[in-house]
Write a protein that holds these residues in place. Structure first.
Motif, PDB file in Angstrom:
ATOM      1  N   LEU A 140     -19.357 -56.392 -43.692  1.00  0.00           N
ATOM      2  CA  LEU A 140     -19.753 -57.719 -43.217  1.00  0.00           C
ATOM      3  C   LEU A 140     -19.037 -58.820 -43.993  1.00  0.00           C
ATOM      4  O   LEU A 140     -18.555 -59.796 -43.418  1.00  0.00           O
ATOM      5  CB  LEU A 140     -21.275 -57.899 -43.368  1.00  0.00           C
ATOM      6  N   VAL A 141     -18.965 -58.652 -45.313  1.00  0.00           N
ATOM      7  CA  VAL A 141     -18.306 -59.667 -46.142  1.00  0.00           C
ATOM      8  C   VAL A 141     -16.821 -59.724 -45.808  1.00  0.00           C
ATOM      9  O   VAL A 141     -16.240 -60.812 -45.658  1.00  0.00           O
ATOM     10  CB  VAL A 141     -18.521 -59.375 -47.647  1.00  0.00           C
ATOM     11  N   THR A 142     -16.209 -58.572 -45.640  1.00  0.00           N
ATOM     12  CA  THR A 142     -14.782 -58.541 -45.294  1.00  0.00           C
ATOM     13  C   THR A 142     -14.544 -59.263 -43.975  1.00  0.00           C
ATOM     14  O   THR A 142     -13.600 -60.060 -43.850  1.00  0.00           O
ATOM     15  CB  THR A 142     -14.293 -57.078 -45.195  1.00  0.00           C
ATOM     16  N   ALA A 143     -15.434 -59.039 -43.005  1.00  0.00           N
ATOM     17  CA  ALA A 143     -15.284 -59.703 -41.701  1.00  0.00           C
ATOM     18  C   ALA A 143     -15.492 -61.208 -41.853  1.00  0.00           C
ATOM     19  O   ALA A 143     -14.737 -62.017 -41.304  1.00  0.00           O
ATOM     20  CB  ALA A 143     -16.284 -59.116 -40.706  1.00  0.00           C
ATOM     21  N   ALA A 144     -16.515 -61.599 -42.636  1.00  0.00           N
ATOM     22  CA  ALA A 144     -16.819 -63.024 -42.803  1.00  0.00           C
ATOM     23  C   ALA A 144     -15.709 -63.756 -43.554  1.00  0.00           C
ATOM     24  O   ALA A 144     -15.470 -64.940 -43.337  1.00  0.00           O
ATOM     25  CB  ALA A 144     -18.141 -63.188 -43.558  1.00  0.00           C
ATOM     26  N   MET A 145     -15.014 -63.053 -44.430  1.00  0.00           N
ATOM     27  CA  MET A 145     -13.946 -63.669 -45.234  1.00  0.00           C
ATOM     28  C   MET A 145     -12.685 -63.936 -44.414  1.00  0.00           C
ATOM     29  O   MET A 145     -11.795 -64.656 -44.869  1.00  0.00           O
ATOM     30  CB  MET A 145     -13.573 -62.731 -46.389  1.00  0.00           C
ATOM     31  N   GLY A 146     -12.599 -63.302 -43.246  1.00  0.00           N
ATOM     32  CA  GLY A 146     -11.375 -63.460 -42.468  1.00  0.00           C
ATOM     33  C   GLY A 146     -10.202 -62.964 -43.302  1.00  0.00           C
ATOM     34  O   GLY A 146     -10.253 -61.892 -43.873  1.00  0.00           O
ATOM     35  N   GLY A 147      -9.166 -63.788 -43.426  1.00  0.00           N
ATOM     36  CA  GLY A 147      -7.991 -63.354 -44.192  1.00  0.00           C
ATOM     37  C   GLY A 147      -8.110 -63.629 -45.685  1.00  0.00           C
ATOM     38  O   GLY A 147      -7.232 -63.232 -46.464  1.00  0.00           O
TER      39      GLY A 147
END
Ligand SMILES: NC(=O)c1ccc[n+]([C@@H]2O[C@H](COP(=O)([O-])OP(=O)(O)OC[C@H]3O[C@@H](n4cnc5c(N)ncnc54)[C@H](OP(=O)(O)O)[C@@H]3O)[C@@H](O)[C@H]2O)c1
Length: 161
Positions: A140-147
């Motif tokens: 989830l954090v990886t997705a929320a961080m975008g790039g």
């Protein structure tokens, strides 16, 4: 990993272990049931048709027998502060990947600190915390961080029914 292979489940008769055993069977793998209670393992073996190989976490020889011939081990036996290191050591001796579902921050940090380099040297993987609290949060954090590659702080909230 190809289906049909043996995958050891340490803590097979626990709540989480049973889900993992069922999922492995569903996907065509052969689970090898391990953990410290031989009677519980035998009962699960009768239920599932899988093989039981009892091993307490402090018995390296029994852990080696439990992992013999398997392609990977999934550890779902908390407390991981007690079980992770010996099961990882056995996985490294067997040369197979290790994965656990620990939700114990200290045990997870300890796993990274003690085994990241050794796993790299052995050209295998040691993956702690790959479950709801851990793997999902990371995703989830990886997705929320975008790039973006760094954040000052991350808060993760779960709603459980
Ligand atoms: N990260 C996540 O999202 C997530 C999700 C679910 C669960 N978990 C964690 O996964 C673990 C298992 O949860 P669960 O709900 O499946 O619990 P559970 O049903 O109580 O299963 C735990 C198992 O660990 C065994 N055990 C306890 N102490 C042991 C030791 N010293 N050596 C070997 N085996 C030992 C118990 O066997 P005996 O009957 O022999 O005592 C039991 O079968 C817990 O630590 C939990 O916090 C994490």
């Amino acid at each position: 990993m190809a289906s049909g292979q043996q995958v050891a489940v340490y803590g097979a008769y626990g709540h989480t272990g049973r889900f993992i055993v069922a999922e492995l069977l569903e996907r065509g793998f052969s689970p090898v049931l391990s953990g410290r209670d031989a009677a519980e393992l035998e009962a699960l073996a009768r239920e599932t048709g899988a093989q039981a190989r009892p091993a307490s976490a402090d018995d390296a020889a029994a852990l080696d027998r439990a992992l013999a011939g398997t392609a990977a081990v999934v550890n779902c036996d908390g407390p991981f502060a007690v079980t992770a290191a010996p099961v990882i050591e056995a996985a490294l001796r067997a040369g197979i990947p290790y994965l656990d579902v620990a939700a114990e921050i200290e045990a997870n940090a300890d796993t990274f600190e003690r085994f990241a380099e050794r796993a790299r040297e052995a050209e295998t993987v040691v993956v702690p915390a790959m479950a709801f609290f851990g793997g999902l949060g990371d995703l989830l954090v990886t997705a929320a961080m975008g790039g973006r590659t760094a954040a000052d702080e991350v808060h993760v909230a779960y709603g459980l029914s």
